[in-house]
Each structure stands twice: as C-alpha cells, then as structure tokens.
Design a protein around this motif. Structure first.
Motif, PDB file in Angstrom:
ATOM      1  N   VAL A 100       0.852  -1.191   0.000  1.00 41.58           N
ATOM      2  CA  VAL A 100       0.000   0.000   0.000  1.00 41.58           C
ATOM      3  C   VAL A 100       0.889   1.243   0.000  1.00 41.58           C
ATOM      4  N   PRO A 101       0.391   2.370  -0.437  1.00 39.83           N
ATOM      5  CA  PRO A 101       1.182   3.610  -0.346  1.00 39.83           C
ATOM      6  C   PRO A 101       1.501   3.949   1.115  1.00 39.83           C
ATOM      7  N   LEU A 102       2.594   4.630   1.306  1.00 42.60           N
ATOM      8  CA  LEU A 102       3.043   4.983   2.651  1.00 42.60           C
ATOM      9  C   LEU A 102       1.947   5.697   3.432  1.00 42.60           C
ATOM     10  N   GLU A 103       1.216   6.600   2.772  1.00 46.64           N
ATOM     11  CA  GLU A 103       0.203   7.385   3.484  1.00 46.64           C
ATOM     12  C   GLU A 103      -0.997   6.549   3.906  1.00 46.64           C
ATOM     13  N   GLU A 104      -1.112   5.316   3.401  1.00 44.33           N
ATOM     14  CA  GLU A 104      -2.231   4.461   3.782  1.00 44.33           C
ATOM     15  C   GLU A 104      -1.881   3.476   4.901  1.00 44.33           C
ATOM     16  N   VAL A 105      -0.631   3.475   5.352  1.00 47.71           N
ATOM     17  CA  VAL A 105      -0.271   2.645   6.502  1.00 47.71           C
ATOM     18  C   VAL A 105      -0.957   3.217   7.740  1.00 47.71           C
ATOM     19  N   VAL A 106      -1.695   2.392   8.449  1.00 43.67           N
ATOM     20  CA  VAL A 106      -2.481   2.845   9.591  1.00 43.67           C
ATOM     21  C   VAL A 106      -1.600   2.936  10.832  1.00 43.67           C
ATOM     22  N   LEU A 107      -1.513   4.136  11.395  1.00 45.97           N
ATOM     23  CA  LEU A 107      -0.728   4.372  12.598  1.00 45.97           C
ATOM     24  C   LEU A 107      -1.623   4.876  13.719  1.00 45.97           C
ATOM     25  N   ALA A 108      -1.369   4.420  14.919  1.00 53.49           N
ATOM     26  CA  ALA A 108      -2.046   5.000  16.076  1.00 53.49           C
ATOM     27  C   ALA A 108      -1.453   6.381  16.351  1.00 53.49           C
ATOM     28  N   PRO A 109      -2.226   7.284  16.931  1.00 52.26           N
ATOM     29  CA  PRO A 109      -1.657   8.591  17.293  1.00 52.26           C
ATOM     30  C   PRO A 109      -0.462   8.417  18.229  1.00 52.26           C
ATOM     31  N   SER A 110       0.547   9.233  18.057  1.00 56.95           N
ATOM     32  CA  SER A 110       1.720   9.148  18.919  1.00 56.95           C
ATOM     33  C   SER A 110       1.372   9.592  20.335  1.00 56.95           C
ATOM     34  N   ARG A 111       1.730   8.788  21.295  1.00 59.91           N
ATOM     35  CA  ARG A 111       1.483   9.129  22.697  1.00 59.91           C
ATOM     36  C   ARG A 111       2.478  10.150  23.231  1.00 59.91           C
ATOM     37  N   LEU A 112       3.440  10.516  22.388  1.00 59.64           N
ATOM     38  CA  LEU A 112       4.384  11.567  22.789  1.00 59.64           C
ATOM     39  C   LEU A 112       3.973  12.925  22.233  1.00 59.64           C
ATOM     40  N   ALA A 113       2.874  12.969  21.515  1.00 59.27           N
ATOM     41  CA  ALA A 113       2.366  14.243  20.990  1.00 59.27           C
ATOM     42  C   ALA A 113       1.324  14.809  21.957  1.00 59.27           C
ATOM     43  N   GLY A 114       0.988  16.065  21.770  1.00 61.27           N
ATOM     44  CA  GLY A 114      -0.040  16.690  22.589  1.00 61.27           C
ATOM     45  C   GLY A 114       0.415  16.942  24.013  1.00 61.27           C
ATOM     46  N   ARG A 115      -0.511  16.816  24.967  1.00 65.53           N
ATOM     47  CA  ARG A 115      -0.217  17.097  26.366  1.00 65.53           C
ATOM     48  C   ARG A 115      -0.210  15.812  27.189  1.00 65.53           C
TER      49      ARG A 115
END
Length: 592
Positions: free
Chosen positions: A69-84
């Motif tokens: 699949v194209p790179l942009e279609e790889v399903v990733l969970a949100p990074s737990r190091l982002a946000g607050r």
C-alpha cells in the motif's frame, strides 16, 4: 538474513557488483525502503525462465499482483508523545538531551521503524498495518546522550527499542511487543525506537595489534571502507551486510558468510561499552586474554538490546587479503558432502580452513543449476552421466595475504574432497554465487508482490546428529506448507562448519494461503518444534527476537532462564529495554 538463494544464478549476467573484501567501497548504499529491502536500484526482476520454473514447481501465478500500500495508507495509532500529558513531558525531556530535531514523530520515521525484515514485519507493513510502529524515533549523537535517554525513559516509563540497520528477521526491533511491562500490570507511557545511526564513528584502528574500535551505528560497507584504508578487514559479511550495523552484529551474535575463515562476531569481540538504566558497563579490551572471572562481555554479545544499548565495540580485525581462490565440487549426495566437510573441519584446523564453505543439499542444487540456464542444465546432465543423479553442490573460497599459502590451503582441502568422492567443477560456479550473494532479499520482495511466501530459518548441531536434524526439519516444513493442495520448494545448505558440527540453513517457497501470517506461524512453529526435538539450536545466527523466544527455554534450561531474567532485572529494573524480545516469559518476569 537470507532468502531465495534458489534463484541467485538467474542474474549472473545482470547482477550488480557486490562488496568483496579486496574491493574499494565507492559509495554508501541508502537506507532500505520501508516495505522491503535495500536500494531499489539494485533489484532485478526475475527472469521468464524463473517464473516458468516456479509455475511448474509450486503452481505460482506471477500475474496476481499484491503490491505494498502507499506509505500514506499505513495505519498508525496517534503518537502518545504528541499533545499534552505524561507523553509530552517525556518528549520534552528527550528533546532537551538530543535536541528537538532528533526526536521524530513524523509518519515516515515511524513507519520505517515499525519492524525489521522478517516476513511478518514486511507483510504487515505492505498491507497497511503499522501497529508495531513506535510513538517516536529518537536519534542520539553520543554515548552520553544514549545514557541520558535511558534515564529519562526509565523515569517516564517509556519503552526503548534499540535500532541499528533494521535487518532483524526474527521480530527483534518492532515496538508491537512493548505494551505490557511488569507481567501485564499497566502499560508503558510510550515506546520509542532508539536509532543509533549518528553513532557511526571509527574511534580507533590499530593495525599493529589488529584491533578496531567502532561505533554501533556504523554499517557494514562503511566499516569496511574505513578499515581498508588501514590495510585491514573485519571480514564479516552476513547477507544483511549492506544494511546491518556493527552494533547489530554484536547484539545478535551474528555470523557472516566468511565466518569459517574469519570467525563469528562473538569470536572477534574484544571489548564493549554498553549503556544501561543502571549505568555504563565497560568490559574487555585490555588484553588478548584474561582469567579475571567469568567473561561478562558475553552478557552483551547476543543481548539483543534487552540488557542495554551498545555504544562502542572493539573488534579483532585481519590483514586485508590480497589473494583469493574459488572452487566448486559436486558430491553424489548431501550426506557425502557433509562427510567431506567434516573431514576438512577436523583435519585442517582453523588456520588452514577455507574462508567460505557452502554445501547445498540435493534439492537446492537441482534448483540452482536448473535456474542457471543452459550452462547449469548441461552441468546437471554431465553429473548424471557421472552417476550423480542427485548431486550436492559445494562452493569454496579461500582468502589470504600470501598466494602460496592460499594455494597450499586449497590443495590440502582438494585432497580431502577428492578422497571423499567429490568431483571438481569449474571455478566459475563459485564465482557466480559470490557475485550475487547479497541479492536474495530483493528477490523475496518481488515474490511477495506476487503472493508467494519465501522465508528462511537456520539451526546447527553436531556432525553425528546433522543428518537426523536435516531430515526432521525438512519433514516439518513440508508438512506445514503442503496442505490444501499447495506445493512447496524446500531447500537447505550448510553455511558454516566447525570441528564438532555445522549449521543448516533452510529456504522455502510456496504460494500464500488465505491468511499468510497464520501460514507463516504454522510453518515456523512446526520447524522450531522439530529443531528442539531433534536437539539442534533454535538459532545459529539470526538471534532470538520474538520469533524464537518461545523455543529458547528448552535450550537454556530452567536455571539458565532464571539467570537471564535476573540479569535483566539487575540492569533494567523498570523493564524498558526491548520488552518482549529474547527473554522467555515466566512468572515474576517483570518488564520482560
């Protein structure tokens, strides 16, 4: 790592020049693509003859395409190091140490570190499953920064997966097994991949003592290029050579194709520095030998990032060879070839051994020579006329710094081979193998594009047990794969020899099942069970990772497993280092 030795000969006229120890390294190969292997410019499509052969042997259909699949279609969970929250605090602390530009939360970085190069790793990514991706990739620039990162991660309960070249074929560098520390009591705040590419310095080279101190992020070609400038070589050439790193060699107890001549990496590690959550461990390097207690350096070699992070390695090197000879021999059977190799290993001794010994069994020989084109098929007919209807092919290479000594070593081996029933073949057979010896992983990628499972596994045992182990593993692989009307190619070769025994390296190719991961698990489990029952080692040089973890306990024994867990707890009390790898599960196995 190695896949599909079976089709090497089909690229004899088109394959790129590989890195031999006497060649200069003109460039550094780019990091491998996220869904496959190496530099795409070095991949060559399979020939029409190869596809026809596969269709006849296993019923494969080359037209059934299944591209990644194209790179942009790889399903990733949100990074737990982002946000607050706690993750953001950990990220800020990490950025203070390595600088913000070396803490990567971008999609490309996370996907490229979502696993190694095992079949399951690649299949998941090719089909868009990024569940094994880390929350971030952290790239330290010094041993001090590595130590600081480990302290921060222990404090913030962040798991750390060390990452070198990313070539693990046993699930050794994915983050998907780092979710339940302390025996399941809670979850990590996050998981980072600790990429060591910036620790790529050549610290020191001593051509008088024949030692070199190297950074863990230095890749195989880069290391050889630097060492050649001093007239020496490490001589370590696993099939992953173009991508793998010095730290990875040491952490996985690697063996190279020329290890019969130059030694495995564990034979050549003289000293190490390793950062642990408890502090830095500095071992060896003071003397060529010592009786100062147990050899603690062996805790580092083969530790797979579970006990600490290697930040420097001092290795034994050898004079750069200036002489090389090739030879190929045919034996009436694999058993006859094995007996010849045993005589070589037990008669010649370490200093007189060939640098490379590679004996294919009858099926691998048939496949290789058939796919070599008209020349290979003529050779098969010639051998049949010589009453070798099911021959076993042996490839040999000798290297050294003295032409006369190399010829002497070759003659000594040839006397033994002739007496053992071997028939000498043109040296071009061995040269053709050498030209394409790093190309196998590229071929696996193309086979995966066409829904074909291609995988390898390896083991080792004593000479007396080799025949029994070989037959048991072949039966297990066939039994697991040849179901629901599917057919399989199952091949094997001896890749390393010792005075007491040898390794066995299996390659198998078959059409994918409806559930390829279940198919892979079935054959992997069947083969591993057979290895344990037939008293082989669960891994000769691919390491343990997650794939062999369940089968390690029978080899170590209850006391050995307990000792390994105790060392893990002592050096990594929070259990943050590469959780889920190497150390067998068990009661009280905190953070494993």
């Amino acid at each position: 790592m190695g896949v599909c030795h079976v089709i090497h000969c089909t690229h004899e006229t088109k394959s790129v020049t590989v890195l031999h120890v006497t060649e200069s390294l003109a460039h550094v190969i780019p990091r491998s693509v996220w869904h496959g292997w190496g530099d795409p410019a070095q991949a060559h499509p399979l020939s029409e003859a190869s596809w026809r052969f596969l269709a006849d042997e296993i019923g494969s259909d080359r037209h059934e395409l299944s591209p990644p699949v194209p790179l942009e279609e790889v399903v990733l969970a949100p990074s737990r190091l982002a946000g607050r929250g706690p993750g953001a605090e950990a990220r800020a602390a990490l950025a203070d140490v390595v600088r913000d530009e070396h803490v990567h939360l971008e999609r490309t970085w996370r996907v490229e570190h979502a696993g190694g190069k095992s079949y399951p790793d690649l299949y998941r990514l090719r089909t868009g499953d990024g569940s094994s991706a880390p929350d971030a990739v952290v790239v330290p620039g010094s041993a001090g920064e590595v130590a600081a990162v480990l302290r921060i991660c222990a404090e913030h309960h962040v798991a750390v997966v060390p990452f070198g070249g990313g070539t693990s074929v046993v699930g050794g560098v994915g983050a998907g097994h780092a979710e339940s520390p302390a025996g399941g009591a809670g979850a990590f705040t996050a998981v980072i991949s600790l990429d060591l590419r910036r620790l790529d310095e050549v610290v020191a080279v001593d051509p008088v003592s024949l030692t070199a101190t190297l950074g863990p992020g230095l890749r195989g070609p880069e290391a050889e290029r630097a060492l050649h400038g001093h007239g020496v070589t490490l001589g370590h050439y696993p099939q992953s050579h173009q991508e793998a790193t010095i730290g990875g060699y040491v952490a996985t107890r690697s063996a190279g194709q020329a290890s019969t001549g130059y030694g495995r990496i564990d034979d050549n590690v003289l000293g190490v520095r390793m950062a642990t959550p408890r502090g830095e461990l500095v071992l060896g390097g003071r003397a060529p030998a010592s009786a100062a207690g147990p050899r603690l350096i062996d805790l580092v070699v083969g530790s797979e990032g579970t006990l600490g992070v290697i930040t420097e390695a001092t290795l034994r090197v050898a004079p750069l060879p200036t002489a090389k000879r090739h030879a190929a021999w045919a034996f009436p059977s694999f058993d006859a070839g094995v007996d010849a190799l045993r005589r070589i290993a037990q008669t010649l001794g370490p200093g007189a051994m060939p640098t490379i010994c590679r004996l294919s069994d009858e099926d691998e020989t048939r496949v290789n020579l058939t796919l070599a084109g008209p020349t290979g098929r003529r050779l098969l007919r010639y051998l049949s006329a010589m009453r070798r209807d099911r021959p076993a092919l042996l490839v040999l290479v000798w290297e050294g710094t003295d032409q006369h000594d190399v010829r002497r070593r070759r003659r000594a081996a040839q006397v033994i081979l002739h007496r053992a029933g071997g028939r000498r073949l043109p040296k071009q057979v061995a040269q053709a193998w050498e030209r394409s010896r790093f190309s196998g992983p590229y071929l696996r990628d193309e086979l995966m594009d066409h829904r074909i499972l291609a995988e390898t596994l390896e083991t080792a045992t004593t000479w007396a047990n080799l025949g029994r182990l070989h037959a048991a593993v072949v039966r297990a692989i066939r039994g697991a794969l040849e179901v629901e009307g599917r057919r399989a190619l199952v091949m094997c070769h001896v890749s390393h020899i010792y005075a007491t025994g040898a390794s066995l390296y299996y390659t198998f190719v078959t059409p994918q099942a409806a559930d390829p991961l279940a198919q892979w698990r079935q054959v992997k489990t069947a083969a591993s069970d057979a290895i344990v029952v037939a008293e082989g080692t669960i891994t000769h040089h691919h390491a343990v990772g997650t794939d062999h973890r369940a089968h390690l306990a029978p080899e170590l024994g209850e006391v050995g497993v307990g000792l390994l867990r105790a060392i893990k707890t002592e050096l990594d009390p929070a259990g943050i280092l590469n959780p889920g790898k190497l150390v067998p599960e068990g009661r009280g196995s905190r953070g494993l």
